[in-house]
Design a protein around this motif. Structure first.
Motif, PDB file in Angstrom:
ATOM      1  N   UNK A 158      49.014  53.352  30.820  1.00 25.16           N
ATOM      2  CA  UNK A 158      49.187  52.579  29.591  1.00 25.16           C
ATOM      3  C   UNK A 158      47.919  52.698  28.752  1.00 25.16           C
ATOM      4  N   UNK A 159      48.101  52.868  27.467  1.00 26.31           N
ATOM      5  CA  UNK A 159      46.969  53.031  26.553  1.00 26.31           C
ATOM      6  C   UNK A 159      46.182  51.730  26.457  1.00 26.31           C
ATOM      7  N   UNK A 160      44.886  51.825  26.612  1.00 26.74           N
ATOM      8  CA  UNK A 160      44.030  50.647  26.499  1.00 26.74           C
ATOM      9  C   UNK A 160      44.220  49.994  25.139  1.00 26.74           C
ATOM     10  N   UNK A 161      44.367  48.671  25.126  1.00 23.07           N
ATOM     11  CA  UNK A 161      44.513  47.935  23.889  1.00 23.07           C
ATOM     12  C   UNK A 161      45.943  47.802  23.383  1.00 23.07           C
ATOM     13  N   UNK A 162      46.897  48.379  24.088  1.00 24.16           N
ATOM     14  CA  UNK A 162      48.286  48.259  23.643  1.00 24.16           C
ATOM     15  C   UNK A 162      48.853  46.894  24.030  1.00 24.16           C
ATOM     16  N   UNK A 163      50.078  46.648  23.633  1.00 27.51           N
ATOM     17  CA  UNK A 163      50.782  45.422  24.007  1.00 27.51           C
ATOM     18  C   UNK A 163      51.938  45.798  24.927  1.00 27.51           C
ATOM     19  N   UNK A 164      52.233  44.917  25.872  1.00 31.53           N
ATOM     20  CA  UNK A 164      53.276  45.157  26.861  1.00 31.53           C
ATOM     21  C   UNK A 164      54.173  43.932  26.943  1.00 31.53           C
ATOM     22  N   UNK A 165      55.479  44.149  26.815  1.00 37.16           N
ATOM     23  CA  UNK A 165      56.461  43.078  26.962  1.00 37.16           C
ATOM     24  C   UNK A 165      57.355  43.467  28.131  1.00 37.16           C
ATOM     25  N   UNK A 166      57.406  42.600  29.165  1.00 34.00           N
ATOM     26  CA  UNK A 166      58.202  42.892  30.360  1.00 34.00           C
ATOM     27  C   UNK A 166      58.302  41.636  31.217  1.00 34.00           C
ATOM     28  N   UNK A 167      59.049  41.741  32.289  1.00 36.25           N
ATOM     29  CA  UNK A 167      59.079  40.687  33.302  1.00 36.25           C
ATOM     30  C   UNK A 167      57.842  40.903  34.185  1.00 36.25           C
ATOM     31  N   UNK A 168      56.745  40.268  33.854  1.00 42.01           N
ATOM     32  CA  UNK A 168      55.460  40.540  34.511  1.00 42.01           C
ATOM     33  C   UNK A 168      55.196  39.683  35.740  1.00 42.01           C
ATOM     34  N   UNK A 170      53.541  36.801  36.192  1.00 41.44           N
ATOM     35  CA  UNK A 170      52.086  36.627  36.234  1.00 41.44           C
ATOM     36  C   UNK A 170      51.584  35.647  37.288  1.00 41.44           C
ATOM     37  N   UNK A 171      52.391  34.683  37.665  1.00 42.34           N
ATOM     38  CA  UNK A 171      51.927  33.693  38.641  1.00 42.34           C
ATOM     39  C   UNK A 171      51.865  34.253  40.055  1.00 42.34           C
ATOM     40  N   UNK A 172      52.569  35.337  40.310  1.00 40.37           N
ATOM     41  CA  UNK A 172      52.591  35.924  41.652  1.00 40.37           C
ATOM     42  C   UNK A 172      51.918  37.285  41.734  1.00 40.37           C
ATOM     43  N   UNK A 173      51.371  37.757  40.629  1.00 42.32           N
ATOM     44  CA  UNK A 173      50.756  39.093  40.626  1.00 42.32           C
ATOM     45  C   UNK A 173      49.404  39.044  39.911  1.00 42.32           C
ATOM     46  N   UNK A 174      48.490  38.280  40.454  1.00 43.35           N
ATOM     47  CA  UNK A 174      47.196  38.105  39.785  1.00 43.35           C
ATOM     48  C   UNK A 174      46.427  39.423  39.676  1.00 43.35           C
ATOM     49  N   UNK A 175      46.566  40.316  40.651  1.00 44.24           N
ATOM     50  CA  UNK A 175      45.859  41.600  40.570  1.00 44.24           C
ATOM     51  C   UNK A 175      46.330  42.392  39.353  1.00 44.24           C
ATOM     52  N   UNK A 176      47.645  42.390  39.103  1.00 45.59           N
ATOM     53  CA  UNK A 176      48.173  43.097  37.937  1.00 45.59           C
ATOM     54  C   UNK A 176      47.638  42.473  36.653  1.00 45.59           C
ATOM     55  N   UNK A 177      47.591  41.161  36.612  1.00 46.15           N
ATOM     56  CA  UNK A 177      47.102  40.478  35.409  1.00 46.15           C
ATOM     57  C   UNK A 177      45.632  40.803  35.153  1.00 46.15           C
ATOM     58  N   UNK A 223      41.432  43.792  32.159  1.00 43.05           N
ATOM     59  CA  UNK A 223      40.335  44.755  32.172  1.00 43.05           C
ATOM     60  C   UNK A 223      40.576  45.906  31.204  1.00 43.05           C
ATOM     61  N   UNK A 224      41.839  46.276  31.018  1.00 43.92           N
ATOM     62  CA  UNK A 224      42.172  47.383  30.119  1.00 43.92           C
ATOM     63  C   UNK A 224      42.498  46.894  28.715  1.00 43.92           C
ATOM     64  N   UNK A 225      42.286  45.605  28.457  1.00 39.17           N
ATOM     65  CA  UNK A 225      42.542  44.971  27.153  1.00 39.17           C
ATOM     66  C   UNK A 225      43.988  45.175  26.692  1.00 39.17           C
ATOM     67  N   UNK A 226      44.908  45.103  27.642  1.00 35.46           N
ATOM     68  CA  UNK A 226      46.334  45.204  27.340  1.00 35.46           C
ATOM     69  C   UNK A 226      46.868  43.779  27.215  1.00 35.46           C
ATOM     70  N   UNK A 227      47.475  43.491  26.076  1.00 34.06           N
ATOM     71  CA  UNK A 227      48.046  42.167  25.845  1.00 34.06           C
ATOM     72  C   UNK A 227      49.442  42.139  26.439  1.00 34.06           C
ATOM     73  N   UNK A 228      49.657  41.278  27.409  1.00 32.30           N
ATOM     74  CA  UNK A 228      50.946  41.191  28.080  1.00 32.30           C
ATOM     75  C   UNK A 228      51.729  39.969  27.656  1.00 32.30           C
ATOM     76  N   UNK A 241      52.084  53.345  36.655  1.00 30.89           N
ATOM     77  CA  UNK A 241      52.268  53.239  35.205  1.00 30.89           C
ATOM     78  C   UNK A 241      51.119  52.497  34.541  1.00 30.89           C
ATOM     79  N   UNK A 242      50.612  51.493  35.199  1.00 33.42           N
ATOM     80  CA  UNK A 242      49.540  50.686  34.619  1.00 33.42           C
ATOM     81  C   UNK A 242      48.318  51.541  34.300  1.00 33.42           C
ATOM     82  N   UNK A 243      48.101  52.560  35.097  1.00 31.98           N
ATOM     83  CA  UNK A 243      46.965  53.441  34.882  1.00 31.98           C
ATOM     84  C   UNK A 243      47.097  54.346  33.666  1.00 31.98           C
TER      85      UNK A 243
END
Length: 182
Positions: free
Chosen positions: A90-100, A102-109, A114-119, A86-88
């Motif tokens: 997502x439209x570049x520059x969009x915003x994403x709200x989810x259970x992300x 972030x402290x355990x998934x640095x690669x996803x962050x 890199x895709x300028x997605x605001x999480x 799904x990450x591939x």
């Protein structure tokens, strides 16, 4: 702004990020909401409930992500049943709200950056009074705890509650509950 609600890709995930009642609220405030076909099915909300609430329907995640400025999900983007990430899409520059998480998934962050997605990670919202309306961890822990009690009771082999009837009294079960909140 187009708010997108995709179907969750994890097979055991039955929640949906936005229910029809909240869709109607957002539409009433002038927002455009786009829901992927079948997004609410596992949560017992059919597509018709979303269209009656004023949402448009997208035939698949790719079509939804192409238009959404703000994507609301329960779980972080992952691979769907076909293996597509799904990450591939997502439209570049969009915003994403989810259970992300972030402290355990640095690669996803890093991918999001890199895709300028605001999480906005719902699991990092502080569990304080002022933030209670956005605190997903406490509400989900309440649901999980309630269901755990029901599941435990179903395996006990006797009545669980205190019952007093004309035929007599069934004393309540004695249980020990061990749990962890993170």
């Amino acid at each position: 702004m187009v708010i997108g609600i995709p179907r969750e890709v994890l097979s055991d995930e039955r929640r949906v990020a936005l229910v029809p009642e909240r869709v109607a609220y957002l539409v009433g405030k002038g927002q455009e909401v786009l829901v992927e076909t079948g997004a609410g099915g596992k949560a017992f909300f059919d597509d018709e409930a979303y269209t009656q609430a004023g949402a448009g329907l997208a035939p698949d995640a790719r079509a939804l992500y192409a238009r959404a400025d703000l994507v609301l999900k329960v779980r972080a983007p992952g691979a769907d049943a076909s293996g597509a990430d799904e990450l591939g899409v997502l439209r570049e520059g969009c915003m994403l709200v989810a259970l992300l998480d972030p402290l355990n998934t640095s690669a996803r962050m890093h991918q999001l950056a890199q895709r300028r997605i605001t999480g906005f990670s719902l699991d990092t919202i502080p569990r304080i009074t002022r933030a209670q309306g956005m605190d997903v961890l406490s509400s989900m822990a309440t649901v999980a705890g309630y269901k755990a009690g029901l599941l435990g009771a179903s395996h006990l082999g006797k009545f669980f509650p205190l019952l007093m009837t004309a035929a007599g009294t069934v004393t309540p079960a004695k249980v020990l509950v061990l749990g962890v909140a993170y």
